[in-house]
Design a protein around this motif. Structure first.
Motif, PDB file in Angstrom:
ATOM      1  N   ALA A  27      -5.559   3.868   1.398  1.00 33.94           N
ATOM      2  CA  ALA A  27      -4.621   4.341   2.715  1.00 33.94           C
ATOM      3  C   ALA A  27      -4.761   5.661   3.069  1.00 33.94           C
ATOM      4  N   LEU A  28      -5.019   6.515   2.314  1.00 31.24           N
ATOM      5  CA  LEU A  28      -5.261   7.842   2.726  1.00 31.24           C
ATOM      6  C   LEU A  28      -6.589   7.956   3.457  1.00 31.24           C
ATOM      7  N   ARG A  29      -7.600   7.420   3.129  1.00 25.88           N
ATOM      8  CA  ARG A  29      -8.749   7.367   3.831  1.00 25.88           C
ATOM      9  C   ARG A  29      -8.906   6.517   5.320  1.00 25.88           C
ATOM     10  N   CYS A  30      -7.918   5.706   5.353  1.00 27.56           N
ATOM     11  CA  CYS A  30      -7.545   4.899   6.727  1.00 27.56           C
ATOM     12  C   CYS A  30      -6.835   5.711   7.526  1.00 27.56           C
ATOM     13  N   GLU A  31      -5.702   6.519   6.836  1.00 27.69           N
ATOM     14  CA  GLU A  31      -5.165   7.615   7.791  1.00 27.69           C
ATOM     15  C   GLU A  31      -6.107   8.487   8.446  1.00 27.69           C
ATOM     16  N   ASP A  32      -6.925   8.868   7.639  1.00 27.38           N
ATOM     17  CA  ASP A  32      -8.065  10.084   8.209  1.00 27.38           C
ATOM     18  C   ASP A  32      -8.819   9.215   9.390  1.00 27.38           C
ATOM     19  N   ALA A  33      -9.124   7.817   9.238  1.00 26.20           N
ATOM     20  CA  ALA A  33      -9.878   7.274  10.044  1.00 26.20           C
ATOM     21  C   ALA A  33      -9.209   6.818  11.308  1.00 26.20           C
ATOM     22  N   GLY A  34      -7.572   7.029  11.444  1.00 27.14           N
ATOM     23  CA  GLY A  34      -6.774   6.774  12.557  1.00 27.14           C
ATOM     24  C   GLY A  34      -5.669   5.891  12.359  1.00 27.14           C
ATOM     25  N   ALA A  35      -5.348   5.197  11.166  1.00 25.79           N
ATOM     26  CA  ALA A  35      -4.238   4.250  11.199  1.00 25.79           C
ATOM     27  C   ALA A  35      -3.111   5.269  10.919  1.00 25.79           C
ATOM     28  N   SER A  36      -1.780   4.433  11.439  1.00 27.49           N
ATOM     29  CA  SER A  36      -0.525   4.977  11.289  1.00 27.49           C
ATOM     30  C   SER A  36       0.368   4.457  10.515  1.00 27.49           C
ATOM     31  N   ILE A  37       0.096   2.882  10.486  1.00 33.15           N
ATOM     32  CA  ILE A  37       1.010   1.991   9.583  1.00 33.15           C
ATOM     33  C   ILE A  37       0.322   1.643   8.405  1.00 33.15           C
ATOM     34  N   LEU A  38       1.024   1.637   7.332  1.00 28.66           N
ATOM     35  CA  LEU A  38       0.527   0.913   6.073  1.00 28.66           C
ATOM     36  C   LEU A  38       1.244  -0.494   5.613  1.00 28.66           C
ATOM     37  N   HIS A  39       0.527  -1.485   6.024  1.00 24.59           N
ATOM     38  CA  HIS A  39       1.515  -2.811   5.547  1.00 24.59           C
ATOM     39  C   HIS A  39       1.115  -2.930   4.255  1.00 24.59           C
ATOM     40  N   VAL A  40       1.963  -3.032   3.232  1.00 25.90           N
ATOM     41  CA  VAL A  40       2.039  -2.978   1.742  1.00 25.90           C
ATOM     42  C   VAL A  40       2.191  -4.453   1.269  1.00 25.90           C
ATOM     43  N   HIS A  41       1.276  -5.176   0.565  1.00 31.66           N
ATOM     44  CA  HIS A  41       1.179  -6.184  -0.272  1.00 31.66           C
ATOM     45  C   HIS A  41       0.618  -5.459  -1.789  1.00 31.66           C
ATOM     46  N   VAL A  42       1.318  -5.977  -2.952  1.00 32.78           N
ATOM     47  CA  VAL A  42       0.697  -5.522  -4.205  1.00 32.78           C
ATOM     48  C   VAL A  42       0.219  -6.567  -5.089  1.00 32.78           C
ATOM     49  N   ARG A  43      -0.469  -6.555  -6.162  1.00 31.79           N
ATOM     50  CA  ARG A  43      -1.080  -7.202  -6.822  1.00 31.79           C
ATOM     51  C   ARG A  43      -0.810  -6.810  -8.577  1.00 31.79           C
ATOM     52  N   ASP A  44      -0.731  -8.023  -9.101  1.00 28.77           N
ATOM     53  CA  ASP A  44      -0.454  -7.877 -10.715  1.00 28.77           C
ATOM     54  C   ASP A  44      -1.869  -7.385 -11.075  1.00 28.77           C
ATOM     55  N   GLU A  45      -1.980  -7.361 -12.675  1.00 28.07           N
ATOM     56  CA  GLU A  45      -3.322  -6.823 -13.415  1.00 28.07           C
ATOM     57  C   GLU A  45      -4.406  -7.941 -13.180  1.00 28.07           C
ATOM     58  N   LEU A  46      -4.048  -9.213 -12.784  1.00 28.61           N
ATOM     59  CA  LEU A  46      -4.915 -10.369 -12.554  1.00 28.61           C
ATOM     60  C   LEU A  46      -5.169 -10.648 -11.262  1.00 28.61           C
ATOM     61  N   GLU A  47      -4.979  -9.518 -10.117  1.00 27.08           N
ATOM     62  CA  GLU A  47      -5.181  -9.806  -8.920  1.00 27.08           C
ATOM     63  C   GLU A  47      -4.134 -10.626  -8.230  1.00 27.08           C
ATOM     64  N   ASN A  48      -3.392 -11.309  -8.763  1.00 26.65           N
ATOM     65  CA  ASN A  48      -2.261 -12.264  -8.150  1.00 26.65           C
ATOM     66  C   ASN A  48      -1.628 -11.450  -7.250  1.00 26.65           C
ATOM     67  N   PRO A  49      -0.932 -12.182  -6.307  1.00 23.68           N
ATOM     68  CA  PRO A  49       0.189 -11.438  -5.391  1.00 23.68           C
ATOM     69  C   PRO A  49       1.377 -11.114  -6.200  1.00 23.68           C
ATOM     70  N   SER A  50       1.856 -10.086  -6.100  1.00 20.26           N
ATOM     71  CA  SER A  50       3.020  -9.662  -7.183  1.00 20.26           C
ATOM     72  C   SER A  50       4.192  -9.375  -6.124  1.00 20.26           C
ATOM     73  N   ASP A  51       5.348  -9.778  -6.833  1.00 17.81           N
ATOM     74  CA  ASP A  51       6.890  -9.459  -6.025  1.00 17.81           C
ATOM     75  C   ASP A  51       7.414  -8.345  -6.671  1.00 17.81           C
ATOM     76  N   ASP A  52       6.665  -7.521  -7.580  1.00 12.27           N
ATOM     77  CA  ASP A  52       7.452  -6.514  -8.433  1.00 12.27           C
ATOM     78  C   ASP A  52       7.728  -5.275  -7.638  1.00 12.27           C
ATOM     79  N   PRO A  53       9.082  -5.126  -7.329  1.00  9.30           N
ATOM     80  CA  PRO A  53       9.270  -3.610  -6.513  1.00  9.30           C
ATOM     81  C   PRO A  53       8.661  -2.502  -7.166  1.00  9.30           C
ATOM     82  N   ALA A  54       8.610  -2.534  -8.503  1.00 12.40           N
ATOM     83  CA  ALA A  54       7.860  -1.374  -9.153  1.00 12.40           C
ATOM     84  C   ALA A  54       6.641  -0.899  -8.538  1.00 12.40           C
ATOM     85  N   LEU A  55       5.700  -1.874  -8.227  1.00  2.00           N
ATOM     86  CA  LEU A  55       4.273  -1.753  -8.043  1.00  2.00           C
ATOM     87  C   LEU A  55       4.396  -1.286  -6.509  1.00  2.00           C
TER      88      LEU A  55
END
Ligand code: MG
Length: 269
Positions: A27-55
């Protein structure tokens, strides 16, 4: 900018960020390149989509003090998510969250967003001062978004993201984009998220039509045919094209003004 999404894996594209550290650094590299919004999804340790607010929280924490990016949490439902688990993500400090206002077929599944669930998520966003990005996979979802506004569950000016070119949903053509734009209120803002090779083409149309653009590996893995992209390559390219076409690229502070994000939303930082 949508760097991760729910579907791609590192085996498809080694540049895909999946851990909170990788997502934040990307995200920081993309911000440097011109991004202004980060749309966030997260994954668990197996790369599966996760719902965990902590992540989700971990991503936000890692950006604290280093970034001006607008945080937009996905409330998407792929990770076997329930209404409660989708709502729980809104506890993560953020200024925006995605809100799909209807159901649609994905290539191999149903993306189910029943009316009560949509209303409930909208109400939760409103009570927390989080601006929804209305994710429009199909034309009927615009009417559903306007109904939320009419019911007092979302406020003008609305913001829309036209997802175009997903198999089973609306095609990525300029005719569809012109029609979609004609259906939203004049004071709305809008973004196009083209899927696959439509990302570049529809992004350029959006720039020419006065809209905004979402890029990233969530929607498209390639720079061009046979050449894998990184998120920052995709951001750099669309920012360069935008400048070439005479439209400057908004920095996060300008994007906040364009999107009418009120001060006080920035509880994440
Ligand atoms: Mg998403």
């Amino acid at each position: 900018m949508a760097p991760t999404g729910s579907v791609p894996r590192k085996k498809h594209n080694e540049y895909l960020p999946v851990t909170p550290t990788e997502i934040a650094e990307c995200a920081l590299r993309c911000e440097d390149a011109g991004a202004s919004i980060l749309h966030v999804h997260v994954r668990d340790e197996l790369e599966n989509p996760s719902d965990d607010p902590a992540l989700f929280m971990e991503v936000v924490e890692k950006l604290k003090g280093k970034s001006e990016l607008i945080i937009q949490i996905s409330t998407g439902g792929r990770a076997n998510a329930t209404l409660d688990s989708r709502k729980a993500r809104l506890e993560v400090p953020c200024e925006m969250a995605s809100l799909t206002t209807g159901s649609v077929n994905f290539p191999n599944s149903v993306y189910s967003n029943p009316p009560d669930l949509v209303r409930s998520l909208a109400g939760e966003m409103k009570s927390r001062g989080i601006k929804p990005e209305m994710e429009i996979f199909d034309v009927s979802m615009i009417g559903a978004a306007l109904s939320l506004r009419d019911e007092g569950l979302a406020d003008d000016p609305l913001h829309f993201d036209f997802v175009m070119g997903l198999k089973g949903a609306q095609p990525a053509t300029i005719e569809h984009l012109v029609y979609l734009r004609s259906l939203i209120p004049q004071d709305s803002t809008w973004t196009v998220a083209g899927i696959g090779r439509a990302q570049l083409v529809m992004g350029v149309h959006a720039i020419l039509m006065g809209g905004h653009v979402r890029v990233g590996l969530e929607d498209n893995l390639y720079l061009r045919k046979g050449v894998l992209a990184s998120n920052e390559m995709l951001v750099e390219r669309i920012a360069r094209i935008s400048r070439e076409l005479g439209r400057d690229v908004a920095r996060p502070a300008e994007a906040r003004e364009i999107l009418h994000l009120s001060v006080g939303h920035r509880i994440g930082y």
